[in-house]
Design a protein around this motif. Structure first.
Motif, PDB file in Angstrom:
ATOM      1  N   THR A 120       4.582 -58.400 -26.564  1.00  0.00           N
ATOM      2  CA  THR A 120       5.304 -59.484 -25.899  1.00  0.00           C
ATOM      3  C   THR A 120       5.684 -60.558 -26.902  1.00  0.00           C
ATOM      4  N   ALA A 121       4.799 -60.796 -27.868  1.00  0.00           N
ATOM      5  CA  ALA A 121       5.037 -61.807 -28.901  1.00  0.00           C
ATOM      6  C   ALA A 121       4.234 -61.434 -30.136  1.00  0.00           C
ATOM      7  N   GLY A 122       4.536 -62.138 -31.228  1.00  0.00           N
ATOM      8  CA  GLY A 122       3.850 -61.870 -32.480  1.00  0.00           C
ATOM      9  C   GLY A 122       4.533 -60.781 -33.272  1.00  0.00           C
ATOM     10  N   GLU A 123       3.926 -60.409 -34.380  1.00  0.00           N
ATOM     11  CA  GLU A 123       4.523 -59.406 -35.252  1.00  0.00           C
ATOM     12  C   GLU A 123       3.423 -58.567 -35.895  1.00  0.00           C
ATOM     13  N   GLY A 124       3.814 -57.391 -36.354  1.00  0.00           N
ATOM     14  CA  GLY A 124       2.842 -56.519 -37.000  1.00  0.00           C
ATOM     15  C   GLY A 124       3.507 -55.393 -37.756  1.00  0.00           C
ATOM     16  N   VAL A 125       2.826 -54.940 -38.789  1.00  0.00           N
ATOM     17  CA  VAL A 125       3.294 -53.817 -39.598  1.00  0.00           C
ATOM     18  C   VAL A 125       2.153 -52.817 -39.715  1.00  0.00           C
ATOM     19  N   VAL A 126       2.433 -51.558 -39.453  1.00  0.00           N
ATOM     20  CA  VAL A 126       1.460 -50.476 -39.577  1.00  0.00           C
ATOM     21  C   VAL A 126       2.057 -49.411 -40.490  1.00  0.00           C
ATOM     22  N   ALA A 127       1.396 -49.154 -41.597  1.00  0.00           N
ATOM     23  CA  ALA A 127       1.871 -48.165 -42.576  1.00  0.00           C
ATOM     24  C   ALA A 127       3.325 -48.424 -42.968  1.00  0.00           C
ATOM     25  N   GLY A 128       3.660 -49.697 -43.116  1.00  0.00           N
ATOM     26  CA  GLY A 128       5.002 -50.078 -43.541  1.00  0.00           C
ATOM     27  C   GLY A 128       6.035 -50.107 -42.442  1.00  0.00           C
ATOM     28  N   CYS A 129       5.633 -49.856 -41.193  1.00  0.00           N
ATOM     29  CA  CYS A 129       6.575 -49.809 -40.074  1.00  0.00           C
ATOM     30  C   CYS A 129       6.366 -50.980 -39.123  1.00  0.00           C
ATOM     31  N   ASP A 130       7.451 -51.559 -38.657  1.00  0.00           N
ATOM     32  CA  ASP A 130       7.393 -52.660 -37.702  1.00  0.00           C
ATOM     33  C   ASP A 130       6.960 -52.131 -36.337  1.00  0.00           C
ATOM     34  N   ILE A 131       5.889 -52.690 -35.788  1.00  0.00           N
ATOM     35  CA  ILE A 131       5.370 -52.163 -34.524  1.00  0.00           C
ATOM     36  C   ILE A 131       6.252 -52.508 -33.332  1.00  0.00           C
ATOM     37  N   ALA A 132       7.172 -53.449 -33.509  1.00  0.00           N
ATOM     38  CA  ALA A 132       8.051 -53.829 -32.404  1.00  0.00           C
ATOM     39  C   ALA A 132       9.315 -52.986 -32.327  1.00  0.00           C
ATOM     40  N   SER A 133       9.594 -52.207 -33.384  1.00  0.00           N
ATOM     41  CA  SER A 133      10.865 -51.483 -33.381  1.00  0.00           C
ATOM     42  C   SER A 133      10.793 -50.060 -33.932  1.00  0.00           C
ATOM     43  N   ASP A 134       9.921 -49.819 -34.909  1.00  0.00           N
ATOM     44  CA  ASP A 134       9.923 -48.521 -35.580  1.00  0.00           C
ATOM     45  C   ASP A 134       8.820 -47.617 -35.036  1.00  0.00           C
ATOM     46  N   TYR A 135       8.914 -47.287 -33.749  1.00  0.00           N
ATOM     47  CA  TYR A 135       7.880 -46.476 -33.105  1.00  0.00           C
ATOM     48  C   TYR A 135       7.765 -45.087 -33.732  1.00  0.00           C
ATOM     49  N   GLU A 136       8.883 -44.457 -33.990  1.00  0.00           N
ATOM     50  CA  GLU A 136       8.863 -43.106 -34.539  1.00  0.00           C
ATOM     51  C   GLU A 136       8.294 -43.087 -35.943  1.00  0.00           C
ATOM     52  N   GLY A 137       8.618 -44.115 -36.717  1.00  0.00           N
ATOM     53  CA  GLY A 137       8.065 -44.214 -38.068  1.00  0.00           C
ATOM     54  C   GLY A 137       6.552 -44.312 -38.055  1.00  0.00           C
ATOM     55  N   ILE A 138       6.028 -45.112 -37.128  1.00  0.00           N
ATOM     56  CA  ILE A 138       4.579 -45.246 -37.001  1.00  0.00           C
ATOM     57  C   ILE A 138       3.948 -43.911 -36.652  1.00  0.00           C
ATOM     58  N   LYS A 139       4.510 -43.228 -35.674  1.00  0.00           N
ATOM     59  CA  LYS A 139       3.917 -41.971 -35.197  1.00  0.00           C
ATOM     60  C   LYS A 139       3.872 -40.910 -36.286  1.00  0.00           C
ATOM     61  N   ARG A 140       4.823 -40.951 -37.225  1.00  0.00           N
ATOM     62  CA  ARG A 140       4.816 -39.972 -38.314  1.00  0.00           C
ATOM     63  C   ARG A 140       3.753 -40.288 -39.355  1.00  0.00           C
ATOM     64  N   ARG A 141       3.333 -41.546 -39.429  1.00  0.00           N
ATOM     65  CA  ARG A 141       2.441 -41.975 -40.502  1.00  0.00           C
ATOM     66  C   ARG A 141       0.986 -42.164 -40.065  1.00  0.00           C
ATOM     67  N   ILE A 142       0.716 -42.016 -38.770  1.00  0.00           N
ATOM     68  CA  ILE A 142      -0.652 -42.198 -38.289  1.00  0.00           C
ATOM     69  C   ILE A 142      -1.156 -40.921 -37.623  1.00  0.00           C
ATOM     70  N   GLY A 143      -2.464 -40.868 -37.458  1.00  0.00           N
ATOM     71  CA  GLY A 143      -3.090 -39.850 -36.634  1.00  0.00           C
ATOM     72  C   GLY A 143      -3.840 -40.554 -35.521  1.00  0.00           C
ATOM     73  N   TYR A 144      -4.036 -39.856 -34.407  1.00  0.00           N
ATOM     74  CA  TYR A 144      -4.716 -40.472 -33.267  1.00  0.00           C
ATOM     75  C   TYR A 144      -5.631 -39.457 -32.606  1.00  0.00           C
ATOM     76  N   MET A 145      -6.870 -39.855 -32.401  1.00  0.00           N
ATOM     77  CA  MET A 145      -7.851 -39.020 -31.695  1.00  0.00           C
ATOM     78  C   MET A 145      -8.337 -39.809 -30.496  1.00  0.00           C
ATOM     79  N   SER A 146      -8.061 -39.303 -29.302  1.00  0.00           N
ATOM     80  CA  SER A 146      -8.421 -40.023 -28.088  1.00  0.00           C
ATOM     81  C   SER A 146      -9.883 -39.800 -27.740  1.00  0.00           C
ATOM     82  N   GLN A 147     -10.415 -40.663 -26.856  1.00  0.00           N
ATOM     83  CA  GLN A 147     -11.810 -40.543 -26.453  1.00  0.00           C
ATOM     84  C   GLN A 147     -12.023 -39.342 -25.538  1.00  0.00           C
ATOM     85  N   ARG A 148     -10.951 -38.839 -24.965  1.00  0.00           N
ATOM     86  CA  ARG A 148     -11.041 -37.627 -24.160  1.00  0.00           C
ATOM     87  C   ARG A 148     -10.516 -36.453 -24.963  1.00  0.00           C
ATOM     88  N   PHE A 149     -11.232 -35.354 -24.915  1.00  0.00           N
ATOM     89  CA  PHE A 149     -10.848 -34.163 -25.675  1.00  0.00           C
ATOM     90  C   PHE A 149      -9.452 -33.716 -25.257  1.00  0.00           C
TER      91      PHE A 149
END
Length: 248
Positions: free
Chosen positions: A60-89
Protein backbone atom coordinates in the motif's frame (compact mmCIF):
# COMPACT_ATOMS: atom_id res chain seq x y z
CA UNK A 1 25.46 -10.50 8.76
CA UNK A 2 27.66 -12.38 6.29
CA UNK A 3 27.95 -9.57 3.73
CA UNK A 4 27.34 -5.83 3.86
CA UNK A 5 25.58 -5.89 0.48
CA UNK A 6 21.81 -6.05 1.11
CA UNK A 7 19.78 -8.43 -1.02
CA UNK A 8 16.59 -7.34 0.72
CA UNK A 9 15.97 -3.69 1.61
CA UNK A 10 12.61 -2.23 2.62
CA UNK A 11 11.68 1.26 3.84
CA UNK A 12 8.33 2.15 5.35
CA UNK A 13 6.71 -0.96 3.90
CA UNK A 14 2.97 -0.87 4.60
CA UNK A 15 -0.02 -3.01 3.74
CA UNK A 16 -3.61 -2.00 4.50
CA UNK A 17 -6.82 -3.92 4.01
CA UNK A 18 -9.52 -1.28 4.23
CA UNK A 19 -9.19 0.33 7.66
CA UNK A 20 -6.93 -2.44 8.95
CA UNK A 21 -3.15 -1.97 8.74
CA UNK A 22 -1.58 -5.42 8.61
CA UNK A 23 1.99 -4.17 8.10
CA UNK A 24 2.77 -0.72 9.46
CA UNK A 25 5.82 1.01 8.00
CA UNK A 26 8.51 -1.63 8.55
CA UNK A 27 12.13 -1.04 7.51
CA UNK A 28 15.10 -3.41 7.47
CA UNK A 29 17.88 -4.85 5.33
CA UNK A 30 19.12 -8.41 4.89
CA UNK A 31 22.64 -9.18 3.70
CA UNK A 32 23.82 -11.78 1.22
CA UNK A 33 24.39 -15.16 2.87
CA UNK A 34 22.60 -14.10 6.04
CA UNK A 35 20.17 -16.32 7.93
CA UNK A 36 17.45 -13.86 8.89
CA UNK A 37 14.75 -14.94 11.34
CA UNK A 38 11.37 -13.26 10.98
CA UNK A 39 9.33 -13.81 14.13
CA UNK A 40 5.92 -12.74 15.34
CA UNK A 41 2.84 -14.11 17.03
CA UNK A 42 -0.29 -14.98 15.04
CA UNK A 43 -1.67 -11.76 13.57
CA UNK A 44 1.62 -9.85 13.88
CA UNK A 45 1.80 -9.29 10.11
CA UNK A 46 4.79 -11.46 9.23
CA UNK A 47 2.98 -13.57 6.62
CA UNK A 48 1.60 -10.45 4.92
CA UNK A 49 5.09 -8.92 4.91
CA UNK A 50 6.60 -12.08 3.44
CA UNK A 51 3.98 -12.14 0.68
CA UNK A 52 5.00 -8.61 -0.33
CA UNK A 53 8.68 -9.58 -0.36
CA UNK A 54 7.90 -12.58 -2.57
CA UNK A 55 6.01 -10.47 -5.10
CA UNK A 56 2.65 -12.01 -4.21
CA UNK A 57 1.04 -8.87 -2.78
CA UNK A 58 1.36 -5.21 -3.75
CA UNK A 59 2.40 -2.80 -0.95
CA UNK A 60 0.00 0.00 0.00
CA UNK A 61 2.92 2.31 0.80
CA UNK A 62 6.67 2.27 1.23
CA UNK A 63 9.30 0.75 -1.00
CA UNK A 64 11.45 -2.34 -1.21
CA UNK A 65 13.97 -4.19 -3.32
CA UNK A 66 14.44 -7.97 -3.30
CA UNK A 67 17.35 -9.45 -5.26
CA UNK A 68 17.57 -6.22 -7.24
CA UNK A 69 13.85 -6.18 -8.12
CA UNK A 70 11.28 -3.59 -7.08
CA UNK A 71 8.62 -5.35 -5.00
CA UNK A 72 5.93 -2.93 -6.17
CA UNK A 73 6.35 -3.60 -9.88
CA UNK A 74 8.79 -6.37 -10.84
CA UNK A 75 6.87 -9.41 -9.60
CA UNK A 76 8.16 -11.76 -12.28
CA UNK A 77 11.74 -10.70 -11.69
CA UNK A 78 11.41 -11.50 -8.00
CA UNK A 79 9.89 -14.92 -8.65
CA UNK A 80 12.80 -15.88 -10.91
CA UNK A 81 15.39 -14.91 -8.30
CA UNK A 82 13.88 -16.40 -5.13
CA UNK A 83 12.85 -19.78 -3.83
CA UNK A 84 9.89 -20.39 -1.54
CA UNK A 85 9.07 -23.29 0.77
CA UNK A 86 5.64 -23.12 2.36
CA UNK A 87 4.76 -24.40 5.83
CA UNK A 88 2.44 -26.91 4.19
CA UNK A 89 3.98 -29.69 2.14
CA UNK A 90 3.40 -28.62 -1.46
CA UNK A 91 4.99 -31.37 -3.56
CA UNK A 92 3.08 -34.02 -5.50
CA UNK A 93 2.90 -37.26 -3.55
CA UNK A 94 1.83 -39.27 -6.62
CA UNK A 95 5.03 -38.34 -8.49
CA UNK A 96 8.56 -39.59 -7.89
CA UNK A 97 11.34 -37.52 -6.36
CA UNK A 98 12.86 -36.88 -9.78
CA UNK A 99 9.51 -36.03 -11.37
CA UNK A 100 8.84 -33.43 -8.67
CA UNK A 101 12.25 -31.84 -9.09
CA UNK A 102 11.88 -31.80 -12.88
CA UNK A 103 8.51 -30.09 -12.57
CA UNK A 104 9.92 -27.32 -10.38
CA UNK A 105 12.99 -26.99 -12.57
CA UNK A 106 10.72 -26.46 -15.58
CA UNK A 107 8.70 -23.84 -13.71
CA UNK A 108 11.92 -21.98 -12.90
CA UNK A 109 13.10 -22.20 -16.52
CA UNK A 110 15.93 -24.74 -16.24
CA UNK A 111 16.78 -26.68 -19.39
CA UNK A 112 17.23 -30.47 -19.49
CA UNK A 113 21.03 -30.36 -19.27
CA UNK A 114 21.03 -27.88 -16.40
CA UNK A 115 18.39 -29.95 -14.59
CA UNK A 116 20.47 -33.11 -14.90
CA UNK A 117 23.54 -31.39 -13.45
CA UNK A 118 21.67 -29.61 -10.69
CA UNK A 119 19.53 -32.60 -9.64
CA UNK A 120 22.64 -34.79 -9.44
CA UNK A 121 24.26 -32.21 -7.16
CA UNK A 122 21.20 -32.12 -4.93
CA UNK A 123 20.95 -35.91 -4.73
CA UNK A 124 24.58 -36.11 -3.58
CA UNK A 125 24.22 -33.22 -1.15
CA UNK A 126 21.00 -34.52 0.42
CA UNK A 127 21.91 -38.20 0.24
CA UNK A 128 18.79 -38.91 -1.84
CA UNK A 129 20.38 -40.83 -4.71
CA UNK A 130 18.89 -44.20 -3.62
CA UNK A 131 15.35 -42.81 -3.53
CA UNK A 132 15.25 -40.60 -6.63
CA UNK A 133 12.74 -42.96 -8.29
CA UNK A 134 10.59 -43.39 -5.16
CA UNK A 135 7.10 -41.95 -4.95
CA UNK A 136 7.13 -38.90 -2.72
CA UNK A 137 4.09 -40.16 -0.82
CA UNK A 138 6.14 -43.11 0.45
CA UNK A 139 8.92 -40.96 1.95
CA UNK A 140 9.32 -40.25 5.69
CA UNK A 141 8.57 -36.68 6.79
CA UNK A 142 12.23 -35.72 7.11
CA UNK A 143 13.00 -36.76 3.54
CA UNK A 144 9.94 -34.92 2.27
CA UNK A 145 11.29 -31.77 3.91
CA UNK A 146 14.65 -32.25 2.26
CA UNK A 147 12.96 -32.67 -1.09
CA UNK A 148 10.82 -29.56 -0.59
CA UNK A 149 13.97 -27.59 0.19
CA UNK A 150 15.65 -29.02 -2.92
CA UNK A 151 12.66 -28.03 -5.07
CA UNK A 152 12.76 -24.48 -3.68
CA UNK A 153 16.46 -24.10 -4.41
CA UNK A 154 17.01 -26.16 -7.56
CA UNK A 155 17.44 -22.98 -9.63
CA UNK A 156 20.08 -21.59 -7.22
CA UNK A 157 18.04 -18.57 -6.08
CA UNK A 158 19.71 -15.62 -4.42
CA UNK A 159 17.19 -15.83 -1.58
CA UNK A 160 15.09 -18.67 -0.24
CA UNK A 161 12.01 -17.88 1.85
CA UNK A 162 11.11 -20.60 4.35
CA UNK A 163 7.70 -20.26 6.00
CA UNK A 164 7.79 -22.31 9.23
CA UNK A 165 9.65 -25.13 7.45
CA UNK A 166 10.06 -27.34 10.53
CA UNK A 167 6.50 -27.21 11.85
CA UNK A 168 5.21 -30.51 13.17
CA UNK A 169 8.42 -32.54 13.00
CA UNK A 170 10.58 -34.06 15.72
CA UNK A 171 13.66 -32.30 17.18
CA UNK A 172 16.15 -34.55 15.37
CA UNK A 173 14.55 -33.82 11.99
CA UNK A 174 14.48 -30.11 12.80
CA UNK A 175 18.19 -30.13 13.60
CA UNK A 176 19.01 -31.93 10.37
CA UNK A 177 16.95 -29.44 8.39
CA UNK A 178 18.88 -26.58 9.93
CA UNK A 179 22.07 -28.22 8.71
CA UNK A 180 20.68 -27.73 5.19
CA UNK A 181 20.02 -24.07 5.97
CA UNK A 182 23.58 -23.54 7.20
CA UNK A 183 25.00 -25.21 4.10
CA UNK A 184 22.89 -23.03 1.79
CA UNK A 185 23.96 -19.88 3.63
CA UNK A 186 27.63 -20.91 3.55
CA UNK A 187 27.30 -21.17 -0.23
CA UNK A 188 26.10 -17.55 -0.39
CA UNK A 189 22.34 -18.06 -0.44
CA UNK A 190 20.33 -15.73 1.77
CA UNK A 191 17.81 -17.52 4.00
CA UNK A 192 14.71 -15.66 5.21
CA UNK A 193 12.91 -17.92 7.68
CA UNK A 194 9.82 -17.71 9.87
CA UNK A 195 9.45 -20.11 12.77
CA UNK A 196 7.36 -20.52 15.89
CA UNK A 197 10.11 -22.56 17.56
CA UNK A 198 11.94 -19.92 19.55
CA UNK A 199 14.99 -22.11 20.05
CA UNK A 200 15.50 -21.96 16.27
CA UNK A 201 15.83 -18.19 16.50
CA UNK A 202 19.16 -18.86 18.21
CA UNK A 203 20.46 -20.33 14.93
CA UNK A 204 19.87 -17.12 12.96
CA UNK A 205 22.45 -14.41 12.31
CA UNK A 206 19.83 -11.78 13.11
CA UNK A 207 16.23 -11.84 14.24
CA UNK A 208 13.35 -9.45 13.65
CA UNK A 209 10.34 -9.56 15.98
CA UNK A 210 7.07 -8.12 14.67
CA UNK A 211 4.31 -6.96 17.00
CA UNK A 212 0.99 -5.63 15.70
CA UNK A 213 2.39 -4.96 12.24
CA UNK A 214 5.58 -3.23 13.35
CA UNK A 215 9.17 -4.36 13.84
CA UNK A 216 9.71 -3.99 17.59
CA UNK A 217 13.16 -5.57 17.83
CA UNK A 218 15.90 -6.43 15.35
CA UNK A 219 19.42 -7.63 16.15
CA UNK A 220 21.50 -10.75 16.64
CA UNK A 221 20.17 -13.25 19.18
CA UNK A 222 23.15 -12.53 21.41
CA UNK A 223 22.56 -8.77 21.39
CA UNK A 224 18.81 -9.13 21.90
CA UNK A 225 19.31 -11.37 24.93
CA UNK A 226 21.77 -8.87 26.38
CA UNK A 227 19.45 -5.92 25.70
CA UNK A 228 16.47 -7.51 27.43
CA UNK A 229 18.38 -9.29 30.17
CA UNK A 230 17.16 -12.66 28.94
CA UNK A 231 18.80 -16.08 28.81
CA UNK A 232 16.84 -17.39 25.81
CA UNK A 233 15.13 -16.04 22.73
CA UNK A 234 11.86 -17.35 24.13
CA UNK A 235 12.25 -14.90 27.01
CA UNK A 236 13.12 -12.10 24.60
CA UNK A 237 10.04 -12.82 22.53
CA UNK A 238 7.76 -12.83 25.57
CA UNK A 239 9.13 -9.47 26.70
CA UNK A 240 8.89 -7.82 23.28
CA UNK A 241 5.46 -9.22 22.41
CA UNK A 242 3.79 -8.90 25.81
CA UNK A 243 1.79 -5.80 24.83
CA UNK A 244 0.53 -7.18 21.53
CA UNK A 245 -3.12 -6.32 20.85
CA UNK A 246 -3.73 -8.75 17.97
CA UNK A 247 -4.44 -12.35 18.79
CA UNK A 248 -5.27 -13.84 15.39
Amino acid sequence: MKNNEPVIAVRGLTKRFGDFTAVDGISFEVGRGEIFGFLGANGAGKTTAMRMLCGLSRPTAGEGVVAGCDIASDYEGIKRRIGYMSQRFSLYTCLTVTENLRLFATIYGLGSKEFSIRSAELYRWLGMEPMKDSLVGSLPVGWKQKLAFAAATIHRPEIVFLDEPTGGVDPVTRRKFWELIYKAASDGMTVFVTTHYLDEAEYCDRVSIMVDGRVKALDSPRNLKARYGAETMDEVFRIVAKEAQRTD
